[in-house]
Design a protein around this motif. Structure first.
Motif, short mmCIF file in Angstrom:
data_model
loop_
_atom_site.label_atom_id
_atom_site.label_comp_id
_atom_site.label_asym_id
_atom_site.label_seq_id
_atom_site.Cartn_x
_atom_site.Cartn_y
_atom_site.Cartn_z
N GLN A 146 76.69 32.28 23.23
CA GLN A 146 77.14 32.73 21.91
C GLN A 146 76.93 31.62 20.88
N LYS A 195 79.91 38.58 15.10
CA LYS A 195 78.86 39.44 15.65
C LYS A 195 78.45 38.98 17.05
N SER A 196 78.56 37.70 17.32
CA SER A 196 78.17 37.17 18.63
C SER A 196 79.27 37.32 19.67
N THR A 197 80.48 37.60 19.22
CA THR A 197 81.57 37.74 20.18
C THR A 197 82.02 39.19 20.32
N GLY A 198 81.34 40.08 19.63
CA GLY A 198 81.69 41.50 19.75
C GLY A 198 82.97 41.86 19.03
N GLY A 222 72.68 44.05 7.62
CA GLY A 222 72.10 43.08 8.54
C GLY A 222 71.28 42.04 7.80
N GLU A 278 75.06 29.02 7.67
CA GLU A 278 75.54 29.74 8.84
C GLU A 278 76.17 31.02 8.31
N ARG A 279 75.55 32.15 8.64
CA ARG A 279 76.06 33.43 8.14
C ARG A 279 77.55 33.56 8.43
N ILE A 324 73.13 39.16 24.47
CA ILE A 324 73.86 38.01 25.04
C ILE A 324 74.25 38.29 26.49
N THR A 358 73.24 42.46 19.44
CA THR A 358 73.58 41.13 19.93
C THR A 358 74.42 41.11 21.21
N PRO A 359 75.50 41.88 21.29
CA PRO A 359 76.28 41.83 22.54
C PRO A 359 75.41 42.13 23.76
N ILE A 415 78.36 35.58 11.65
CA ILE A 415 77.59 35.37 12.87
C ILE A 415 78.47 35.16 14.11
N ILE A 416 79.61 34.54 13.94
CA ILE A 416 80.47 34.35 15.12
C ILE A 416 81.05 35.69 15.57
N LEU A 420 70.36 36.75 14.95
CA LEU A 420 70.70 38.15 14.68
C LEU A 420 70.59 38.45 13.19
N GLN A 421 70.57 39.74 12.91
CA GLN A 421 70.75 40.19 11.52
C GLN A 421 71.92 41.15 11.49
N CYS A 422 71.66 42.44 11.78
CA CYS A 422 72.82 43.35 11.77
C CYS A 422 73.74 43.03 12.93
N ILE A 440 81.33 41.66 26.36
CA ILE A 440 81.09 40.56 25.41
C ILE A 440 82.41 39.90 24.98
N GLU A 441 83.46 40.70 24.90
CA GLU A 441 84.75 40.12 24.46
C GLU A 441 85.33 39.17 25.50
N GLY A 466 83.07 45.98 21.32
CA GLY A 466 81.94 45.04 21.21
C GLY A 466 80.74 45.53 22.00
#
Ligand code: FES
Ligand code: FES
Lengths: 746, 159
Positions: free
Chosen positions: B87, A238-241, A70, A231-232, B106, B102-103, A235-236, B96-98, B75-76, B35
């Protein structure tokens, strides 16, 4: 103890390491670089220039061997290579790579030597270089101790540069244009006429060229990526699952397992009744494993459910069963025969205290759980020829060794597919969960076994942060602090962890008093003594390891002495500071927080300074004493890591570290009753939630001469800065964590 | 055993599940939509939040059978095609980090913004922090999450 004897004691570890490194293997062995693991299965037309860069006709792959829990090192490692290789984010893929001695961590040596990080003298530097040789020879690969950037900074830029220069050679051969006239950008070599030769087009030719070795790294003024917010790369997803963590991975044909091991630490399994579990839908088998039982089912939920129906007959714990006994053991450990080391002995403490001390106090720091949000898990597939492991781990090579010992394979037959980790904080330096998965999978060869801990099992079998006790005294004179003397007693976390990892840890444990002995203050008398208590509950590195406890004791004691002297907490720390970079850290904290301004009624402000992993960190905390308890209003954190690779990630990590330090100091501890951890889930070990979280102002300075990591250092000063602020606001001095045992928080 | 049917991320699904199957387990284990995460299994961490009929629910506290006939979004399925504005806001604000939390963050955030917009209340920073009391992040200092949500809220409102 005389100076020479003290140095001899300290250099014990170094001595044995030096013998192993220099004499047994010879200088040549130390100089020789390990083989490039990418060469082993290189396909036709692919080129690798070093263990980090792979180019073929289709794509470029960068190997980022430091595990990503992380902290974002996958992106930062890639950025260091990309900086010199002249490729952009989006133009390459990344891989955590295979475990290999080629990925030895050179920065581990820094922390392994018992010299202050501010000591750049001949002896200290020589010892660091010898230790570096040993780490290299042993091929110690790992992520921890905030070392990733220190290890990677020169190494990965060099990897990028050597790859770039070799690709230029290839371009020169192909085009006939002399290398000196070639430029690189955007993943391509540019000829003077504007023609671009993509690296991927040059791969097969470059594969036939001996990689360039001598390169000059670019000057800071030419950096495109380093020092700019990135931009990590993850990150995308992780944000979209869509990014799979270890716990999300599926392997064809796998079965799902969970385990229950005797919750009484160290106790055996005397018997169990699984008759009901075995009848349950989807349950494939119930297997006895070391000190516990595994249920194997067709999905994880069914395995968890079946486990709940099993009754166990557990043997007694092998640790002292009650928490009070743990504290009593520490209290009895301040004695000569348990002396680990006198880590610092400036001035003459015997003389300074011959007529008694101006002040003395006792401090305590509890066991604390790691509890990353992703529970521990591992998939293992054992066949006669090899073992495959899918999990996120920080000590890749040691994992191979320990799994091989269970299955009877050779280390190199264990293939680790390292995964993204949903947090760690030191949890994923441990091996029990992987060993358990290997034990089950070894009994069911040919079937991949995915072992997942329930959150309760994760808490029950965490190896928490060690407990520690400090006894301090000091002298003040003419409004100044003149002597500080702290003795600490704690079990050795490095020995506990090293024992399980099969990495014996000889010699004194610098983490026992880390955060106390290594602060670059010039105090007339400055003595730090560590006593090694016998092992109680087995413990493991918890974010910042020794410094959250010892730093809390040291800085609290210093604060108490400053108040005793009637001095200003910030001014006196600045006056005592003997290191320019660290003094600047304190001064910046004073300036940003407007130290000295009037806060109004019921409010207080505290400062703390703790150095850990070579990073000086100062934190200022402001609190309000409200009717319903202490409210933490605002925090300033100033630190110096030499060079900041990615400012936005840096700021996020610092804020996370501050919150981690504050949250656990407020409300988290693990205690034992009947040898079992009393806390089983987050409601009993909460740390900080969003509504409690103060505003946190971060300032990173870059005056230090070496690049350092920032994952851990913001943690240790948080607790003492808060305790010092609470004292300023209320007059109540908190000497034991967690603080909510003594005072309420909003 | 119960036969259930529902719509998940726009697709009709049907299954025979044990009566006590939790929604999160159905989503992760049967549908393989991983997710949605499980951090605590006991309703404390919020990593498992999904939308059931448009409302945020901790899917570790709801039976799959209780979602019978419902419209479930994970989340998907939040974005149709590109990134959902929330998103995008997490991406732009380094929220976020790890990323394991996040899901859930969000999914909770999008529900929160919808509720505040519907009731015409202002979503202040303080409100964001209070609303997310049930979501644990072990890594970040929460600040970028709050920033991301505030930014996502304005992106959603102006979208
Ligand atoms: S897994 Fe549902 S709240 Fe934690
Ligand atoms: S980013 Fe790791 S738990 Fe939130």
């Amino acid at each position: 103890m005389g100076r020479v004897a003290k140095i001899a004691r300290r250099t014990f570890l170094i001595g044995s390491a030096a013998i192993a490194g220099g004499v047994a293997f010879g200088v040549y062995a130390v100089k020789k670089d390990p083989d490039n693991p990418l060469s082993a299965d290189l396909s036709d037309g692919s080129a690798t220039f070093n263990p980090w860069v792979l180019v073929d006709s289709e794509k470029m792959t960068l190997i980022t061997p430091h595990g990503d829990k992380g902290q974002g090192v996958m992106s930062s490692q890639a950025a260091l290579i990309a900086e010199e290789l002249d490729i952009e984010f989006g133009q390459f893929e990344t891989s955590f790579g295979k475990p290999s001695p080629a990925y030895w961590n050179r920065a581990f040596a820094e922390e392994g030597v018992p010299f202050m990080a501010t000591d750049h003298g001949f002896t200290a530097e020589t010892m660091r270089s010898i230790m570096g040789g040993v780490v290299k020879l042993l091929g110690v690969q790992g992520t921890g101790g905030s070392t990733s950037m220190a290890d990677s900074f020169d190494k990965l830029r060099t990897a990028g540069a050597t790859a770039r220069e070799t690709l230029k050679l290839a371009a020169s051969q192909k085009s006939g244009v002399p290398v000196g006239q070639l430029k690189t950008a955007n993943g391509a070599v540019q000829l003077p006429d504007g023609t671009e030769l993509k690296y991927t087009e040059l791969a097969s030719l470059a594969a036939t060229i001996e990689p360039v070795k001598d390169v000059k790294l670019r000057d800071e003024s030419q950096w495109r990526l380093i020092g700019k917010s990135m931009e990590r790369l993850d990150i995308i997803d992780k944000s979209t699952g869509t990014l799979p963590y270890g716990i999300d991975i599926s392997v064809e044909g796998m079965l799902h397992a969970t385990v229950c091991v005797n919750p009484k630490k160290g106790g055996s399994l005397n018997g169990f009744d699984a008759s009901e579990a075995k009848q349950m839908r989807g349950v494939k088998d119930v297997i006895e494993i070391t000190d516990g039982v595994a249920v194997v089912a067709d999905n994880t939920w069914r395995a968890f459910n079946a486990m709940r129906t099993i009754s166990f007959d557990w043997g007694n714990a092998t640790i002292p069963p009650e928490q009070e006994e743990h504290w009593a053991t520490l209290s009895d450990s301040f004695k000569e025969e348990l002396l680990d080391s006198t880590w610092r002995d400036d001035g003459d403490a015997e003389e300074a205290f011959k007529e008694g001390a101006s002040f003395s106090a006792e401090y305590r720091s509890p066991y604390v759980a790691h509890a990353p949000l992703e529970p521990l898990n591992a998939i293992v597939l054992v066949t006669d020829d090899q073992v495959e492991v899918w999990t996120g781990h920080q000590l890749q090579r040691q994992l191979q060794v320990l799994v091989a010992a269970i299955t009877g394979h050779e280390q190199d037959q264990v293939i680790l597919h390292n995964q993204f980790m949903g947090g760690s904080f030191g949890h994923r330096l441990e091996f029990e969960h992987v060993k358990q998965a290997a034990e089950i999978a070894n009994k069911m060869r040919g079937t991949p076994i995915k072992m997942t801990y329930s959150r309760e099992e994760d808490f029950a079998h965490d190896f928490p942060r060690h407990i520690s006790m400090g006894r301090g005294q000091g002298m003040v004179k003419d409004g100044k602090v003149t002597a500080i003397d702290l003795s600490l007693a704690a079990p050795s976390v490095m020995a506990s962890q090293g024992g399980r990892a099969n990495l014996p840890f000889p010699g004194p444990d610098s983490q026992l008093a880390a955060g106390a002995w290594n602060n670059p203050y010039n105090i007339d008398t400055y003595r730090m003594t560590a006593y090694r208590a016998p092992e109680l509950a087995p413990t493991s590195s918890w974010r910042a390891v020794g410094a959250p406890a010892a730093g809390f004791f040291f800085d609290s004691l210093l604060d108490e002495l400053i108040h005793e002297a009637g001095a200003d907490p910030m001014e006196e720390r600045i006056r005592l500071m003997g290191h320019d970079v660290s003094r600047k850290v304190l001064e910046t904290a004073a300036e940003l927080s407007n130290w000295g301004s009037d806060l109004g009624p019921n409010r207080g402000r505290g400062v703390a300074f703790v150095e850990s992993f070579g990073v000086p960190v100062a934190e200022v905390v402001e609190v309000t004493n409200t009717d319903s308890g202490i409210k933490i209003d605002k925090v300033w954190c100033v630190c110096d890591v030499g060079t900041i690779v990615d400012p936005i990630n840096f700021e996020n990590l610092v804020q996370g570290g501050v919150v981690f330090g504050l949250g656990h100091a407020i409300n988290s501890e693990i205690t034992y009753s009947d040898g079992k951890a009393d806390q089983s889930n987050y409601h009993m070990h909460e740390a900080m939630r969003m509504y409690q979280c103060p505003d946190i102002i971060v300032k990173g300075l870059e005056n230090g001469t070496k690049i350092r990591g920032i994952g851990e250092p913001p943690v240790p000063p948080a607790a003492p800065a808060l305790a010092n602020a609470i004292f300023a606001a209320t007059g109540t001095r908190l000497r034991e964590m967690p603080f909510n045992k003594f005072i309420d928080f909003v | 055993m119960t036969e259930i049917s529902m719509v998940v991320n726009g697709k009709s699904v049907k299954a025979d599940v044990a009566d006590n199957t939790l929604l999160v387990d159905y989503i992760r284990e049967s549908l393989r939509l991983t997710g949605t995460h499980v951090g605590c299994d006991t309703s404390q961490c919020g990593a498992c939040v999904v939308h059931v009929d448009g409302k945020a629910v901790k899917s570790c506290t709801m039976l799959a059978a209780s979602a019978q006939g419902s419209d479930v979004t994970t989340i998907e399925g939040l974005a149709n095609g590109d990134l959902h504005p929330m998103q995008a806001a997490f991406k732009e604000n380094h929220g976020l980090q790890c990323g394991f939390c996040t899901p859930g963050m969000i999914m909770s955030a999008t529900d929160m913004v919808a509720r505040y917009n519907a009731s015409g209340k202002e979503l202040t920073e303080e409100a964001i922090r209070d609303e997310l009391e049930g979501n644990i992040c072990r890594c970040t200092g929460y600040h970028n999450i709050v920033k991301a949500i505030a930014d996502g809220a304005s992106k959603m409102t102006n979208a």
